[in-house]
Scaffold this active site. Sequence first.
Site, PDB file in Angstrom:
ATOM      1  N   HIS A 185      27.609  25.083  90.680  1.00  0.00           N
ATOM      2  CA  HIS A 185      28.972  24.662  91.012  1.00  0.00           C
ATOM      3  C   HIS A 185      29.908  24.689  89.803  1.00  0.00           C
ATOM      4  O   HIS A 185      30.922  23.979  89.781  1.00  0.00           O
ATOM      5  CB  HIS A 185      28.929  23.230  91.615  1.00  0.00           C
ATOM      6  CG  HIS A 185      29.898  23.013  92.741  1.00  0.00           C
ATOM      7  ND1 HIS A 185      31.076  22.327  92.588  1.00  0.00           N
ATOM      8  CD2 HIS A 185      29.849  23.394  94.032  1.00  0.00           C
ATOM      9  CE1 HIS A 185      31.714  22.289  93.742  1.00  0.00           C
ATOM     10  NE2 HIS A 185      30.997  22.927  94.638  1.00  0.00           N
ATOM     11  N   HIS A 285      31.431  33.568 100.490  1.00  0.00           N
ATOM     12  CA  HIS A 285      31.619  32.123 100.354  1.00  0.00           C
ATOM     13  C   HIS A 285      32.406  31.627 101.554  1.00  0.00           C
ATOM     14  O   HIS A 285      33.432  32.210 101.901  1.00  0.00           O
ATOM     15  CB  HIS A 285      32.408  31.871  99.066  1.00  0.00           C
ATOM     16  CG  HIS A 285      32.678  30.445  98.752  1.00  0.00           C
ATOM     17  ND1 HIS A 285      33.931  29.897  98.860  1.00  0.00           N
ATOM     18  CD2 HIS A 285      31.867  29.457  98.299  1.00  0.00           C
ATOM     19  CE1 HIS A 285      33.870  28.620  98.478  1.00  0.00           C
ATOM     20  NE2 HIS A 285      32.639  28.332  98.135  1.00  0.00           N
TER      21      HIS A 285
HETATM   22 MG   LIG Z   1      29.569  27.366  95.214  1.00  0.00          MG
END
Ligand SMILES: [Mg+2]
Length: 382
Positions: A185, A285
Amino acid sequence: MKIESLELLMVPPRWLFLKLTTDDGLVGWGEPIVEGHASTVAQAVREAADYIVGQDPNRIEDIWQVLYRGRFYRGGPVLMSAISGIDQALWDLKGKRYGLPIYEFLGGRVRDKVRVYSWIGGDRPSDAGDAARDRKASGFTAVKMNACEEMHFIDSHAKVDNVLERVQAVRDAVGRDFGIAVDFHGRVHKAMAKILAKELEPFHLMFIEEPVLSENNEALREIALHTSTPIATGERLYSRWDFKNLLKDGYVDIIQPDLSHAGGISESKKIADMAEAYDVTIAPHCPLGPIALAACLQMDACTPNVFIQEQSLGIHYNQGNDLLDYLKEPTVFHYHEGFVTLPSAPGLGIDIDKTYVRNAAERGHDWKNPVWRNEDGTVAEW
Ligand SMILES: [Mg+2]
């Protein structure tokens, strides 16, 4: 046939929907959103409206070029997400006009179904293991989990051990033949990313994601030297030009363009085709809403180097309003044995429940991500 009007609907949990209407009554939907900046993107779409209203909606590429190239400044999450939602809505209009799914205009189907993965949370190892077992029981063949919470430039090895314990619990819960992805992340800096990447190698992960922030992608070279685990990144890259050096440098295995951030279906398809020439695969994504997911499935259908699709059903952000709530016919996102079948209806292939959307937009949202700090008080990446 001309574009007559645009309407923006800010809906929970954290999304923004765009409705384009033509003078002959067709409606196309898009999802122009940057999570945490919905109002800003809405304003960017309103600015773009001057260049769209009155135009022929069939000229998708020309409108894209005007919005991207014709206004001097370009790129970045806000402007590109605005273009993304408009592009999705234009493709939806074209598909509905000619009675075909969007992928039929982009070369046609190259597959019968798309593999999907599910997000799992769980701070404690047993929680993560239980969550993974639950997803496996509901038919998924792959999950993704966050590696860790905040991580300082150089941090305690106990935090690394905690990551390993959670991943071990997930592996124990699902067995060997199951995909596990671990998302750093962008929270992890280069020095700790090297350690984590190396320590995670024995778990045979499907991939590690954003091992460092995209603006530090030169560090991928060194990280790649410490692991054979596939490296994924790209949710915070917004165009072919953002991806080109990443691909040329050769240390990425999977790219993750977001079809609501990276210029829509038009640009993401081009990014994917460019990646094919570097033997790089695509995992779009999509922790977003139903329109963004529908756009992804259209690209997945006609793009051979896509290997898996992210989707947000049941994700922790969605509590109270999940993506199926906005659809009249939610079976379009029915997952079976780890796959979703390709939509066959015209355009994006979904039927938005306008009444539900309108009611939800009256409630709206003001979603923001939390601001995290390290133990010493410095701001950490979320
Ligand atoms: Mg991600």
